[in-house]
Design a protein around this motif. Structure first.
Motif, PDB file in Angstrom:
ATOM      1  N   GLN A   1      62.215  55.110  41.119  1.00  0.00           N
ATOM      2  CA  GLN A   1      61.734  55.961  40.075  1.00  0.00           C
ATOM      3  C   GLN A   1      62.191  55.385  38.752  1.00  0.00           C
ATOM      4  O   GLN A   1      61.703  55.488  37.851  1.00  0.00           O
ATOM      5  CB  GLN A   1      61.838  57.372  40.156  1.00  0.00           C
ATOM      6  N   LEU A   2      63.726  55.206  39.074  1.00  0.00           N
ATOM      7  CA  LEU A   2      64.134  54.583  37.558  1.00  0.00           C
ATOM      8  C   LEU A   2      63.543  53.278  37.347  1.00  0.00           C
ATOM      9  O   LEU A   2      63.396  53.175  36.067  1.00  0.00           O
ATOM     10  CB  LEU A   2      65.893  54.445  37.833  1.00  0.00           C
ATOM     11  N   VAL A   3      63.370  52.370  38.074  1.00  0.00           N
ATOM     12  CA  VAL A   3      62.815  51.186  37.883  1.00  0.00           C
ATOM     13  C   VAL A   3      61.470  51.196  37.223  1.00  0.00           C
ATOM     14  O   VAL A   3      61.198  50.682  36.347  1.00  0.00           O
ATOM     15  CB  VAL A   3      62.799  50.242  39.014  1.00  0.00           C
ATOM     16  N   ALA A   4      60.574  52.313  37.849  1.00  0.00           N
ATOM     17  CA  ALA A   4      59.424  52.359  37.270  1.00  0.00           C
ATOM     18  C   ALA A   4      59.471  53.008  36.132  1.00  0.00           C
ATOM     19  O   ALA A   4      58.529  52.688  34.942  1.00  0.00           O
ATOM     20  CB  ALA A   4      58.535  53.452  38.120  1.00  0.00           C
ATOM     21  N   ALA A   5      60.379  53.907  35.584  1.00  0.00           N
ATOM     22  CA  ALA A   5      60.562  54.592  34.305  1.00  0.00           C
ATOM     23  C   ALA A   5      60.660  53.492  33.208  1.00  0.00           C
ATOM     24  O   ALA A   5      60.264  53.221  32.246  1.00  0.00           O
ATOM     25  CB  ALA A   5      61.475  55.623  34.288  1.00  0.00           C
ATOM     26  N   ALA A   6      61.794  52.371  33.671  1.00  0.00           N
ATOM     27  CA  ALA A   6      62.239  51.409  32.797  1.00  0.00           C
ATOM     28  C   ALA A   6      61.130  50.670  32.658  1.00  0.00           C
ATOM     29  O   ALA A   6      60.683  49.963  31.293  1.00  0.00           O
ATOM     30  CB  ALA A   6      63.289  50.616  33.410  1.00  0.00           C
ATOM     31  N   ARG A   7      60.038  49.948  33.484  1.00  0.00           N
ATOM     32  CA  ARG A   7      59.184  49.235  33.536  1.00  0.00           C
ATOM     33  C   ARG A   7      57.974  49.919  32.321  1.00  0.00           C
ATOM     34  O   ARG A   7      57.458  49.216  31.659  1.00  0.00           O
ATOM     35  CB  ARG A   7      58.527  48.586  34.559  1.00  0.00           C
ATOM     36  N   TYR A   8      57.922  51.121  32.542  1.00  0.00           N
ATOM     37  CA  TYR A   8      56.975  51.954  31.785  1.00  0.00           C
ATOM     38  C   TYR A   8      57.116  51.935  30.600  1.00  0.00           C
ATOM     39  O   TYR A   8      56.405  51.893  29.560  1.00  0.00           O
ATOM     40  CB  TYR A   8      56.594  53.199  32.616  1.00  0.00           C
TER      41      TYR A   8
END
Length: 188
Positions: A48-55
């Motif tokens: 979820q953290l990776v997805a937030a950073a990429r978003y």
């Protein structure tokens, strides 16, 4: 004439032995299940953290404004703050179908948040309390950061490259990882 009766069924001792064996097998399987479940919860939070950073990187490019990925270690949460589409200079917390603020559940927490800001922005709004943030810029760059998320036993480390804002997730601690800033003028 004598009638021979055959007896069908189990004795009480046989039933007790089968129940004991099943109890031991279920106990071992349940312990392995709980360990697997905890590992999966930590991995889910890291993804979820990776997805937030990429978003956040994508929003910065799309909206042509700075987007911040904010961390509140004390409260165990992270969220994106992006410029609003309709007005100039105003920001809001991102809440859409692709990204929402994330509240970590115990015992999962943000163990290490190490951010090296590459540019200071005089217009950046101050954060409340123990919050820190990584800024994604419209030119595709970001602040260098190393974030460790875990539950005390299992750890995932996320790194953000300052030049490309590329996000990398690795299993393990941040002991051998340091946020880097690259000075292109020093290389010449």
């Amino acid at each position: 004439m004598r009638v021979i009766r055959s007896q069908f069924g189990f004795t009480l001792v046989e039933i007790m032995v089968v129940i004991a064996v099943m109890g031991v097998a279920l106990g071992l399987g349940g312990g392995m299940y709980m360990g697997t479940y905890q590992r999966m919860q930590v991995e889910k939070a890291a993804r979820q953290l990776v997805a937030a950073a990429r978003y956040g990187r994508m929003l910065a490019l799309e909206r042509q404004g700075d987007v911040r990925l904010c961390f509140d270690q004390e409260q165990g949460r992270f969220f994106l703050v992006a410029p609003q589409r309709s007005s100039q200079g105003e920001t809001s917390t991102v809440r859409d179908q692709l990204c929402k603020p994330t509240q970590l559940t115990e015992p999962i927490r943000l163990e290490v948040v190490d951010i090296k800001a590459s540019v200071t922005d005089e217009h950046e709004q101050p954060l409340e309390g123990d919050e820190r943030s990584v800024t994604f810029r419209p030119d595709g760059s970001a602040d260098a950061a190393v974030i460790q998320i875990g539950d005390g036993k299992r750890h995932f480390s996320l790194t953000i490259c300052p030049i490309t804002a590329r996000v990398t997730l690795t299993l393990g601690t941040t002991e051998n990882i340091a946020p880097t800033t690259i000075d292109l003028d020093a290389a010449s």
